[in-house]
Design an enzyme around this catalytic site. Structure first.
Site, PDB file in Angstrom:
ATOM      1  N   CYS A   1      73.274 -61.000 -17.798  1.00 23.25           N
ATOM      2  CA  CYS A   1      73.896 -61.767 -18.884  1.00 23.25           C
ATOM      3  C   CYS A   1      72.931 -62.168 -19.993  1.00 23.25           C
ATOM      4  CB  CYS A   1      74.581 -63.003 -18.312  1.00 23.25           C
ATOM      5  SG  CYS A   1      76.017 -62.574 -17.316  1.00 23.25           S
TER       6      CYS A   1
ATOM      7  N   ARG B   1      69.982 -56.427 -11.809  1.00 27.62           N
ATOM      8  CA  ARG B   1      70.053 -55.974 -13.205  1.00 27.62           C
ATOM      9  C   ARG B   1      69.075 -56.790 -14.061  1.00 27.62           C
ATOM     10  NH1 ARG B   1      76.573 -55.922 -13.903  1.00 27.62           N
ATOM     11  NH2 ARG B   1      76.344 -57.791 -12.609  1.00 27.62           N
TER      12      ARG B   1
ATOM     13  N   GLY C   1      66.350 -63.069 -16.539  1.00 28.14           N
ATOM     14  CA  GLY C   1      66.751 -61.661 -16.422  1.00 28.14           C
ATOM     15  C   GLY C   1      68.231 -61.647 -16.137  1.00 28.14           C
TER      16      GLY C   1
ATOM     17  N   LYS D   1      67.318 -63.536  -9.678  1.00 29.39           N
ATOM     18  CA  LYS D   1      67.142 -64.954  -9.326  1.00 29.39           C
ATOM     19  C   LYS D   1      67.571 -65.124  -7.878  1.00 29.39           C
ATOM     20  CE  LYS D   1      71.642 -66.728 -10.653  1.00 29.39           C
ATOM     21  NZ  LYS D   1      72.359 -67.832 -11.226  1.00 29.39           N
TER      22      LYS D   1
HETATM   23  P1  NAD Z   1      80.120 -55.887 -12.793  1.00 30.22           P
HETATM   24  O1  NAD Z   1      79.437 -54.687 -13.286  1.00 30.22           O
HETATM   25  O2  NAD Z   1      79.615 -56.568 -11.564  1.00 30.22           O
HETATM   26  O3  NAD Z   1      81.665 -55.555 -12.518  1.00 30.22           O
HETATM   27  C1  NAD Z   1      82.467 -54.798 -13.348  1.00 30.22           C
HETATM   28  C2  NAD Z   1      83.492 -54.089 -12.492  1.00 30.22           C
HETATM   29  O4  NAD Z   1      84.457 -53.499 -13.356  1.00 30.22           O
HETATM   30  C3  NAD Z   1      82.904 -52.974 -11.638  1.00 30.22           C
HETATM   31  O5  NAD Z   1      83.275 -53.151 -10.298  1.00 30.22           O
HETATM   32  C4  NAD Z   1      83.520 -51.702 -12.240  1.00 30.22           C
HETATM   33  O6  NAD Z   1      83.758 -50.693 -11.267  1.00 30.22           O
HETATM   34  C5  NAD Z   1      84.814 -52.248 -12.815  1.00 30.22           C
HETATM   35  N1  NAD Z   1      85.403 -51.424 -13.877  1.00 30.22           N
HETATM   36  C6  NAD Z   1      84.790 -50.833 -14.928  1.00 30.22           C
HETATM   37  N2  NAD Z   1      85.685 -50.140 -15.678  1.00 30.22           N
HETATM   38  C7  NAD Z   1      86.883 -50.308 -15.092  1.00 30.22           C
HETATM   39  C8  NAD Z   1      88.192 -49.840 -15.379  1.00 30.22           C
HETATM   40  N3  NAD Z   1      88.440 -49.055 -16.444  1.00 30.22           N
HETATM   41  N4  NAD Z   1      89.198 -50.188 -14.564  1.00 30.22           N
HETATM   42  C9  NAD Z   1      88.963 -50.959 -13.482  1.00 30.22           C
HETATM   43  N5  NAD Z   1      87.743 -51.436 -13.158  1.00 30.22           N
HETATM   44  C10 NAD Z   1      86.717 -51.111 -13.943  1.00 30.22           C
HETATM   45  O7  NAD Z   1      80.153 -56.906 -14.013  1.00 30.22           O
HETATM   46  P2  NAD Z   1      80.116 -58.511 -13.958  1.00 30.22           P
HETATM   47  O8  NAD Z   1      78.741 -58.987 -13.676  1.00 30.22           O
HETATM   48  O9  NAD Z   1      81.245 -58.986 -13.104  1.00 30.22           O
HETATM   49  O10 NAD Z   1      80.419 -58.849 -15.479  1.00 30.22           O
HETATM   50  C11 NAD Z   1      81.687 -58.646 -16.055  1.00 30.22           C
HETATM   51  C12 NAD Z   1      81.736 -59.371 -17.383  1.00 30.22           C
HETATM   52  O11 NAD Z   1      81.614 -60.785 -17.173  1.00 30.22           O
HETATM   53  C13 NAD Z   1      80.611 -59.001 -18.340  1.00 30.22           C
HETATM   54  O12 NAD Z   1      81.102 -59.039 -19.651  1.00 30.22           O
HETATM   55  C14 NAD Z   1      79.604 -60.123 -18.148  1.00 30.22           C
HETATM   56  O13 NAD Z   1      78.801 -60.319 -19.278  1.00 30.22           O
HETATM   57  C15 NAD Z   1      80.515 -61.300 -17.917  1.00 30.22           C
HETATM   58  N6  NAD Z   1      79.921 -62.393 -17.146  1.00 30.22           N
HETATM   59  C16 NAD Z   1      79.128 -62.114 -16.080  1.00 30.22           C
HETATM   60  C17 NAD Z   1      78.595 -63.154 -15.333  1.00 30.22           C
HETATM   61  C18 NAD Z   1      77.711 -62.872 -14.167  1.00 30.22           C
HETATM   62  O14 NAD Z   1      77.054 -63.810 -13.685  1.00 30.22           O
HETATM   63  N7  NAD Z   1      77.643 -61.643 -13.664  1.00 30.22           N
HETATM   64  C19 NAD Z   1      78.885 -64.489 -15.681  1.00 30.22           C
HETATM   65  C20 NAD Z   1      79.724 -64.731 -16.762  1.00 30.22           C
HETATM   66  C21 NAD Z   1      80.239 -63.674 -17.498  1.00 30.22           C
END
Ligand code: NAD
Length: 479
Positions: A283, A350, A280, A343
């Site tokens: 990602c 999510r 889940g 996990k």
């Molecule tokens: P998240 O939702 O936890 O964080 C995103 C943040 O961006 C939020 O705090 C939001 O308020 C902010 N944000 C959105 N629009 C904005 C804007 N215009 N200006 C400033 N801030 C803004 O997301 P995440 O889990 O950190 O994932 C981010 C990216 O990294 C995604 O593409 C995801 O696929 C990738 N990723 C995530 C993981 C993971 O384990 N979560 C691992 C590798 C890659």
């Protein structure tokens, strides 16, 4: 050590915040931007807005010093040489990644550029996003000499994110010019040269001075695909072992032994061969779907990815049927749900299989007492406390008078339950383990009825719906 770089990270979520404090940890000057003022306020107060191991320590060490937090993207961009975009790229209606957050950030960056910047895609994005970023900048009148676009996907895992960032298996940089490549090399130099690992207060992990982090420099398109392909492959491994687990169950083999035997092959490796409720999180589900869309757009037949998703979705039904065949009917049954996060080690719910399973059980009339070490506050936003749903203080309170205990998330804490105490809490000693956290022997020793994935039930044959309950099951449980 190479000269520090002024870095802006846009987004302070699971990736942006970890990147920001980790860049500070390796010596850079960082401004982390988020458009959520409440989140920035929390960070100003020195508090972590997410649950992540070692994050509070790095925030305390660098917050207000090497890393500052703001909502002012323009100012942050102007202060920086490299701008990392780490905002969400959720799944859109068609399955493709919704890139509207990325586009909004790029437009804002375009309005603020006053000198050459390297703009880095840290978010997971489909191939050719680097081209789109470039186009948006041009449309806003930014000239080609004022920027380069780089793809630098992130591979950290929630729960071990800080150590994953500082001790990565690899750092991938997709880049088109030597100028941008040079800046990216400088940013990661403390990890690739090993100088960070020689510091006395460095956080210890898998890399060290003689085995520093490896950097792969490639094209932006290749880097974008490396990220999608990596996540899709890991999801495939999980679905594969789950399909094998269902087969193992049918022939009374043991998936744990099978996974061990398969994983001993160095070409395969033991990781991600855990049978259970499936993957889940924010990602794998969306990245598998987005990668499939990318292939479809290029008219490449990649049906395998859809099969990976289908197997994963089916695991929730398989689990539900296990609960049904253990308890017969669900209306009014009291179930302890151990785990809400997708996990262990995170508060992220999510696309959590645990949440999906709980919803189905509630719909079927069950009464749930749920517990998670970190994710209860977030869970309450989607599953509010109600007459049929209670949030407990710990696993034993959740299990009090339960007709069955369900393990839904692979928290270490749930793998180390005091089974004597658990046995005393429950109404009927039935454990249905969606994460295969226990050996069958441990459950036999503690006189539990135990149902898991890909292994014979304990007591053997007790739960087959077609057959009668065994003597021992009846004797223990029917009072
Ligand atoms: P998240 O939702 O936890 O964080 C995103 C943040 O961006 C939020 O705090 C939001 O308020 C902010 N944000 C959105 N629009 C904005 C804007 N215009 N200006 C400033 N801030 C803004 O997301 P995440 O889990 O950190 O994932 C981010 C990216 O990294 C995604 O593409 C995801 O696929 C990738 N990723 C995530 C993981 C993971 O384990 N979560 C691992 C590798 C890659």
């Amino acid at each position: 050590m190479a000269r520090p770089v002024a870095i802006c990270v846009v987004g302070s979520g699971y990736v942006g915040l970890i990147a920001a404090v980790s860049f500070a940890e390796i010596g850079h000057k960082v401004v982390c931007v988020d458009n959520d003022p409440a989140r920035v306020k929390t960070l100003h107060e020195g508090r972590a807005p997410i649950y992540e191991h070692l994050l509070p320590e790095l925030l305390a060490k660098h917050g207000g010093r090497r890393v500052e937090f703001t909502t002012d993207l323009g100012l942050a961009v102007r202060k920086s040489d490299a701008v990392f975009i780490a905002v969400g790229t959720p799944q859109g209606d068609t399955g493709a990644a919704d890139l509207s957050y990325v586009e909004a950030v790029v437009s804002e960056i375009a309005r603020s550029i006053d000198a050459y910047k390297v703009i880095v895609e840290k978010s997971t994005v489909p191939v050719y996003t680097n081209e789109w970023v470039r186009r948006v900048l041009y449309r806003h009148g930014v000239g080609p000499k004022s920027f380069d676009v780089v793809s630098n996907p992130e591979f950290l895992r929630e729960g071990t994110a800080v150590l994953d960032f500082l001790h990565p298996d690899r750092i991938v940089v997709g880049v088109g010019t030597e100028r941008a490549a040079e800046l990216m090399r400088r940013i990661y130099d403390p990890l690739t040269s090993g100088s960070y690992y020689s510091q006395p207060d460095a956080l210890r992990g898998t890399c060290n001075t003689s085995n520093p982090a490896r950097l792969l420099v490639t094209s932006a398109q290749s880097a974008e695909i490396i990220k999608h392909a990596s996540n899709a492959f890991l999801a495939l491994k999980i679905s594969f072992i789950n399909a094998v687990a269902n087969l193992a169950e049918a022939v009374e083999a043991d998936i744990e032994d099978i996974a061990a035997g398969v994983g001993m092959d160095s070409r395969i490796g033991p990781k991600f061969l855990r049978a259970g409720l499936g993957y889940g999180g924010s990602c794998f589900p969306k990245d598998v779907a987005a990668f499939h869309c990318v292939a479809q757009e290029q008219r490449i037949d990649f049906q395998l990815l859809d099969e990976v998703r289908k197997i994963n979705d089916r695991q929730r039904d398989v689990f539900f049927n296990k609960v049904l065949s253990a308890l017969w009917t669900l209306r009014g049954k009291r179930l302890a749900a151990l785990g809400l996060a997708f996990k262990g080690g995170t508060d992220d719910i999510r696309e959590s299989p645990a949440i999906a399973v709980i919803k189905t059980l509630l719909d079927a009339g069950a009464k749930i007492a749920a517990y998670d070490p970190a994710a209860m506050d977030r869970a309450m936003t989607v599953l509010p406390q109600a007459e049929n749903l209670h949030y407990a203080q710990d696993a034993y309170e959740a299990s009090k008078n339960a007709d069955a205990v369900l393990i839904l998330t692979d928290w270490k804490e749930f793998a180390e339950l005091d089974l004597v105490r658990l046995r005393e809490s429950v109404r009927f000693p039935i454990v249905i383990d969606g994460r295969n956290l226990y050996t069958r022997q441990a459950m036999i020793d503690h006189d539990f009825t135990y149902v898991s994935f890909g292994r014979p039930d304990v007591p053997s044959g007790a739960m087959h719906p077609a057959g009668a309950m065994t003597e021992s099951f009846g004797a223990r449980n029917i009072q």
